[in-house]
Write a protein that holds these residues in place. Structure first.
Motif, short mmCIF file in Angstrom:
data_model
loop_
_atom_site.label_atom_id
_atom_site.label_comp_id
_atom_site.label_asym_id
_atom_site.label_seq_id
_atom_site.Cartn_x
_atom_site.Cartn_y
_atom_site.Cartn_z
N ILE A 69 -0.12 -1.29 -0.55
CA ILE A 69 -1.51 -1.79 -0.62
C ILE A 69 -2.49 -0.65 -0.91
CG2 ILE A 69 -3.39 -2.75 0.77
CD1 ILE A 69 -1.31 -4.53 2.18
N SER A 70 -2.35 0.46 -0.20
CA SER A 70 -3.31 1.55 -0.39
C SER A 70 -3.18 2.13 -1.79
CB SER A 70 -3.14 2.63 0.67
OG SER A 70 -1.80 2.97 0.79
N PHE A 71 -1.95 2.20 -2.30
CA PHE A 71 -1.70 2.70 -3.66
C PHE A 71 -2.35 1.78 -4.69
CE2 PHE A 71 0.84 4.01 -7.29
CZ PHE A 71 1.04 5.35 -7.05
N VAL A 72 -2.21 0.46 -4.47
CA VAL A 72 -2.77 -0.54 -5.40
C VAL A 72 -4.29 -0.40 -5.45
CG1 VAL A 72 -3.22 -3.03 -5.64
CG2 VAL A 72 -0.91 -2.22 -5.15
N ILE A 73 -4.92 -0.28 -4.28
CA ILE A 73 -6.39 -0.23 -4.25
C ILE A 73 -6.91 1.04 -4.91
CG2 ILE A 73 -8.36 -0.04 -2.66
CD1 ILE A 73 -7.00 -2.23 -1.02
N MET A 74 -6.21 2.14 -4.70
CA MET A 74 -6.64 3.40 -5.32
C MET A 74 -6.46 3.34 -6.85
SD MET A 74 -5.41 7.25 -4.48
CE MET A 74 -3.71 6.99 -4.94
N TYR A 75 -5.28 2.92 -7.33
CA TYR A 75 -5.01 2.94 -8.77
C TYR A 75 -5.72 1.82 -9.52
CZ TYR A 75 -1.99 6.95 -9.01
OH TYR A 75 -1.52 8.25 -8.99
N LEU A 76 -6.13 0.75 -8.80
CA LEU A 76 -6.95 -0.28 -9.46
C LEU A 76 -8.43 0.12 -9.45
CD1 LEU A 76 -5.48 -3.76 -8.40
CD2 LEU A 76 -5.39 -2.68 -10.65
N THR A 88 10.54 -1.88 -1.72
CA THR A 88 9.80 -3.15 -1.66
C THR A 88 9.66 -3.70 -3.08
OG1 THR A 88 7.68 -1.99 -1.76
CG2 THR A 88 8.51 -2.57 0.43
N GLY A 89 9.16 -2.88 -3.98
CA GLY A 89 9.00 -3.35 -5.36
C GLY A 89 8.42 -2.25 -6.23
N TYR A 90 8.26 -2.58 -7.51
CA TYR A 90 7.67 -1.64 -8.48
C TYR A 90 6.24 -2.09 -8.76
CZ TYR A 90 12.57 -0.53 -9.14
OH TYR A 90 13.87 -0.17 -8.92
N LEU A 91 5.35 -1.11 -8.86
CA LEU A 91 3.95 -1.40 -9.16
C LEU A 91 3.67 -0.93 -10.59
CD1 LEU A 91 2.41 -0.09 -5.82
CD2 LEU A 91 2.49 -2.48 -6.58
N SER A 140 0.78 -14.73 1.79
CA SER A 140 0.32 -14.73 3.19
C SER A 140 -1.03 -14.04 3.33
CB SER A 140 1.35 -14.03 4.06
OG SER A 140 2.62 -14.61 3.86
N GLY A 141 -1.61 -13.57 2.22
CA GLY A 141 -2.94 -12.97 2.26
C GLY A 141 -2.96 -11.55 2.78
N SER A 142 -1.79 -10.91 2.82
CA SER A 142 -1.74 -9.53 3.33
C SER A 142 -2.55 -8.59 2.44
CB SER A 142 -0.29 -9.07 3.43
OG SER A 142 -0.21 -7.72 3.74
N LEU A 143 -2.24 -8.59 1.13
CA LEU A 143 -3.00 -7.74 0.21
C LEU A 143 -4.46 -8.19 0.15
CD1 LEU A 143 -3.19 -5.53 -1.99
CD2 LEU A 143 -2.74 -7.33 -3.65
N THR A 144 -4.69 -9.51 0.09
CA THR A 144 -6.06 -10.03 -0.08
C THR A 144 -7.00 -9.47 0.99
OG1 THR A 144 -4.88 -12.07 -0.60
CG2 THR A 144 -7.28 -12.16 -0.64
N THR A 145 -6.51 -9.34 2.22
CA THR A 145 -7.34 -8.86 3.33
C THR A 145 -7.85 -7.44 3.03
OG1 THR A 145 -6.03 -10.22 4.80
CG2 THR A 145 -7.33 -8.52 5.83
N SER A 146 -6.98 -6.59 2.51
CA SER A 146 -7.42 -5.22 2.17
C SER A 146 -8.30 -5.21 0.93
CB SER A 146 -6.21 -4.32 1.94
OG SER A 146 -5.61 -3.98 3.17
N LEU A 147 -8.01 -6.10 -0.05
CA LEU A 147 -8.87 -6.17 -1.24
C LEU A 147 -10.29 -6.55 -0.81
CD1 LEU A 147 -6.57 -8.14 -3.77
CD2 LEU A 147 -7.11 -5.69 -3.81
N ALA A 148 -10.39 -7.51 0.14
CA ALA A 148 -11.71 -7.97 0.59
C ALA A 148 -12.50 -6.83 1.21
CB ALA A 148 -11.54 -9.12 1.59
#
Ligand code: SAM
Length: 308
Positions: free
Chosen positions: A94-101, A296-299, A116-124
């Motif tokens: 999540i932190s990587f996504v928010i920084m690189y986006l 977990t996965g590739y971004l 489940s809204g896990s990422l959405t909560t941090s995006l908000a």
């Protein structure tokens, strides 16, 4: 609810607040404070009325002298306590996504699926107070549960949850050219990529999360026509258990098969080695934690090509 107040760290527990009750790092749960309620666990009975007016972070006691901590429901903690209706993103990704986006306050972000809204909560939190997250899932019940969660966490003014088949229909046309960034966590993201190209502002960024490299390859093939700066990352965490151990004469350790941290043991004189061995200070040792998560996965990130 004022989102700025909700997200502040300088807060006191009020009746009706959501708190994270922390017993141990692997035992936490979210509870809504209600003046007339109690929490009962193996440490005894805790009256919610004793919690009201205490600062978040306080240690609170039961009738038997047991204790828990009352923590503020940050996105990081919410990700650890939310009810899993799907696979979720964890905080390292999540932190990587928010920084690189490049998400900052005021951004308009599109997301699918909500899960489940896990990422959405941090995006908000990242777009607050003036931005907005529009998140879509084709599963009605999941979308409804996510909406309820955003009410509980006080984020509903920052997030709108829509029910839509994003792979089949793309994002709604009302967002054309308006999105600063788009995040996809879908089984066939390449089907949604043409729509993402329409939604993004010039220079806008896409991130797609996929567990399998075959999905990444297929997405990258589709991205090449309209996107540039295509890069894929895998975030892997390795956590260590660190503790102090006394060394014996032959420099074996008492703790079994743990690795010594380099350079932690200071150089000793011969007198020290001969005379003071038994009183020598403990050495810091570490071993990889058995709780560490693996793949977990590739971004995959890509920037929309500028049209001059
Ligand atoms: N990133 C989310 C999180 O951190 O909680 C988890 C997303 S979950 C793995 C994937 C979600 O995508 C599921 O809820 C599923 O219903 C949704 N989904 C799958 N195909 C979809 C489609 N075509 N359109 C919209 N949502 C879809």
């Amino acid at each position: 609810t004022d989102p700025a107040k909700r997200l502040s760290f300088q807060r006191y527990v009020s009746d009706g607040d959501l708190v994270i009750v922390y017993e141990r790092h692997d035992n936490m749960k979210a509870i809504k404070v209600c003046e007339s309620s109690v929490l009962q666990n193996r440490f005894g009975v805790f009256k919610h009325s004793d919690w009201i007016g205490k600062p978040f972070g306080s240690k609170v006691f039961s009738n038997k002298g047991g204790f828990v901590y009352l923590l503020a429901p940050t996105p990081e903690l919410w990700t650890l306590v939310l009810s899993h209706r799907t696979q979720i993103l964890y905080i390292a990704d999540i932190s990587f996504v928010i920084m690189y986006l490049e998400i900052v306050p005021g951004c308009l972000v599109l997301e699918s699926g909500t899960g489940s809204g896990s990422l959405t909560t941090s995006l908000a939190r990242a777009v607050a107070p003036s931005g907005h997250v529009y998140t879509f899932d084709f599963h009605e019940q999941r979308a409804a549960s996510a909406r309820e969660d955003f009410e509980r966490t006080g984020l509903s003014s920052l997030v709108t949850v829509g029910v839509r088949d994003i792979q089949g229909e793309g994002f709604p046309n009302e967002f054309t050219g308006k999105a600063d960034s788009v995040f996809l966590d879908l089984p066939q993201p390449w089907l949604a990529i043409p729509s993402v190209g329409k939604m993004l502002k010039q220079d806008g960024i896409l991130c797609s999360f996929s567990p399998c490299i075959e999905q990444v390859q297929r997405s990258c093939e589709t991205l090449r026509s309209n996107f540039t700066d295509i890069r894929t990352f895998e975030v892997l965490i390795r956590t260590y258990e660190v503790r102090e151990v006394k060394m014996n004469r032959f420099q074996g350790n008492e703790g079994g098969s743990i690795e010594s941290l380099p350079c932690k043991r200071r150089q000793r004189s011969n007198e020290e080695i001969n005379g003071l061995e038994n009183s020598s200070p403990p050495v810091v040792m570490a071993r990889p934690s058995s709780e560490a998560r693996g793949h977990t996965g590739y971004l995959t990130f890509a920037r929309l090509k500028c049209v001059l």
